[in-house]
Design a protein around this motif. Structure first.
Motif, PDB file in Angstrom:
ATOM      1  N   TRP A  15       0.856  -1.023   0.133  1.00 49.69           N
ATOM      2  CA  TRP A  15      -0.006  -0.075  -0.098  1.00 49.69           C
ATOM      3  C   TRP A  15       0.833   1.295  -0.025  1.00 49.69           C
ATOM      4  O   TRP A  15       0.573   2.199  -0.805  1.00 49.69           O
ATOM      5  CB  TRP A  15      -0.966  -0.001   1.040  1.00 49.69           C
ATOM      6  CG  TRP A  15      -1.968  -1.167   1.180  1.00 49.69           C
ATOM      7  CD1 TRP A  15      -1.961  -2.325   1.811  1.00 49.69           C
ATOM      8  CD2 TRP A  15      -3.068  -0.969   0.075  1.00 49.69           C
ATOM      9  NE1 TRP A  15      -2.923  -2.994   1.386  1.00 49.69           N
ATOM     10  CE2 TRP A  15      -3.950  -2.320   0.315  1.00 49.69           C
ATOM     11  CE3 TRP A  15      -3.512  -0.325  -0.772  1.00 49.69           C
ATOM     12  CZ2 TRP A  15      -4.946  -2.800  -0.373  1.00 49.69           C
ATOM     13  CZ3 TRP A  15      -4.766  -0.585  -1.585  1.00 49.69           C
ATOM     14  CH2 TRP A  15      -5.342  -1.770  -1.271  1.00 49.69           C
ATOM     15  N   THR A  35       0.288  -4.488  -6.551  1.00 45.71           N
ATOM     16  CA  THR A  35      -0.209  -4.819  -7.811  1.00 45.71           C
ATOM     17  C   THR A  35      -0.781  -3.725  -8.393  1.00 45.71           C
ATOM     18  O   THR A  35      -1.346  -2.674  -7.757  1.00 45.71           O
ATOM     19  CB  THR A  35      -0.980  -5.938  -7.797  1.00 45.71           C
ATOM     20  OG1 THR A  35      -2.071  -5.857  -7.222  1.00 45.71           O
ATOM     21  CG2 THR A  35      -0.255  -7.402  -7.381  1.00 45.71           C
ATOM     22  N   GLY A  36      -0.612  -3.664  -9.814  1.00 41.02           N
ATOM     23  CA  GLY A  36      -1.339  -2.386 -10.461  1.00 41.02           C
ATOM     24  C   GLY A  36      -0.499  -1.253 -10.457  1.00 41.02           C
ATOM     25  O   GLY A  36       0.521  -1.247 -10.216  1.00 41.02           O
ATOM     26  N   ARG A  37      -0.847  -0.345 -10.691  1.00 41.38           N
ATOM     27  CA  ARG A  37      -0.355   1.096 -11.154  1.00 41.38           C
ATOM     28  C   ARG A  37       0.046   1.692  -9.647  1.00 41.38           C
ATOM     29  O   ARG A  37      -0.885   1.900  -8.639  1.00 41.38           O
ATOM     30  CB  ARG A  37      -1.203   2.044 -11.714  1.00 41.38           C
ATOM     31  CG  ARG A  37      -0.258   3.202 -12.572  1.00 41.38           C
ATOM     32  CD  ARG A  37      -1.129   4.072 -13.456  1.00 41.38           C
ATOM     33  NE  ARG A  37      -1.229   3.352 -14.617  1.00 41.38           N
ATOM     34  CZ  ARG A  37      -0.184   3.210 -15.424  1.00 41.38           C
ATOM     35  NH1 ARG A  37       0.872   3.743 -15.317  1.00 41.38           N
ATOM     36  NH2 ARG A  37      -0.347   2.501 -16.600  1.00 41.38           N
ATOM     37  N   THR A  55       4.225   7.360 -12.055  1.00 44.67           N
ATOM     38  CA  THR A  55       3.730   5.934 -11.721  1.00 44.67           C
ATOM     39  C   THR A  55       4.682   4.853 -12.218  1.00 44.67           C
ATOM     40  O   THR A  55       5.237   5.105 -13.181  1.00 44.67           O
ATOM     41  CB  THR A  55       2.360   5.787 -12.293  1.00 44.67           C
ATOM     42  OG1 THR A  55       2.374   5.751 -13.608  1.00 44.67           O
ATOM     43  CG2 THR A  55       1.597   6.717 -11.742  1.00 44.67           C
ATOM     44  N   ILE A  57       4.265   0.447 -12.532  1.00 43.79           N
ATOM     45  CA  ILE A  57       3.828  -0.769 -12.446  1.00 43.79           C
ATOM     46  C   ILE A  57       4.330  -1.666 -11.246  1.00 43.79           C
ATOM     47  O   ILE A  57       5.297  -2.142 -11.427  1.00 43.79           O
ATOM     48  CB  ILE A  57       3.822  -1.385 -13.697  1.00 43.79           C
ATOM     49  CG1 ILE A  57       3.115  -0.576 -14.956  1.00 43.79           C
ATOM     50  CG2 ILE A  57       2.642  -2.868 -13.598  1.00 43.79           C
ATOM     51  CD1 ILE A  57       1.597  -0.291 -14.534  1.00 43.79           C
ATOM     52  N   GLY A  59       4.009  -5.142  -8.569  1.00 44.52           N
ATOM     53  CA  GLY A  59       3.763  -6.588  -8.815  1.00 44.52           C
ATOM     54  C   GLY A  59       5.420  -7.094  -9.285  1.00 44.52           C
ATOM     55  O   GLY A  59       5.399  -8.423  -9.419  1.00 44.52           O
ATOM     56  N   ARG A  78      -0.135   3.076  -3.391  1.00 42.90           N
ATOM     57  CA  ARG A  78      -1.203   2.466  -4.104  1.00 42.90           C
ATOM     58  C   ARG A  78      -2.764   3.026  -3.794  1.00 42.90           C
ATOM     59  O   ARG A  78      -3.662   2.549  -4.182  1.00 42.90           O
ATOM     60  CB  ARG A  78      -1.085   0.850  -4.153  1.00 42.90           C
ATOM     61  CG  ARG A  78      -1.794   0.268  -5.250  1.00 42.90           C
ATOM     62  CD  ARG A  78      -1.431  -1.220  -5.085  1.00 42.90           C
ATOM     63  NE  ARG A  78      -2.633  -1.722  -4.047  1.00 42.90           N
ATOM     64  CZ  ARG A  78      -2.826  -3.006  -3.853  1.00 42.90           C
ATOM     65  NH1 ARG A  78      -2.227  -3.877  -4.671  1.00 42.90           N
ATOM     66  NH2 ARG A  78      -3.612  -3.494  -2.974  1.00 42.90           N
TER      67      ARG A  78
END
Length: 79
Positions: A15, A35-37, A55, A57, A59, A78
């Motif tokens: 987070w 995970t994610g952007r 930003t 990516i 993960g 995040r």
């Protein structure tokens, strides 16, 4: 007494991450749970200004290099 060039990291894995670079440098973080952007911004504690918002990516592992050899704070989130 802190070691010159030392890094300090506070994290809520997946987070939020706060990294203090005492004298610049590079850190590679485990962002496997994020995970994610994921967004990040640099904070200059010498003048109180934010800069370099972007930003990545999540993960995976990601490297972040301080803008110069001074002290910096990197905030990654995040949320």
């Amino acid at each position: 007494k802190p070691i010159p060039g030392q890094l300090y990291v506070l994290a809520d894995p997946g987070w939020e991450y706060v990294i203090y670079y005492q004298r610049g440098g590079t850190v590679t973080l485990d962002l496997l749970e994020a995970t994610g952007r994921v967004s990040y911004v640099w904070f200059n504690p010498r003048n109180g200004e934010f800069s370099g918002s972007d930003t990545v990516i999540g993960g995976k592992f990601a490297s972040f290099r301080a803008p110069d050899d001074n002290d910096w704070v990197l905030y990654i989130s995040r949320r």
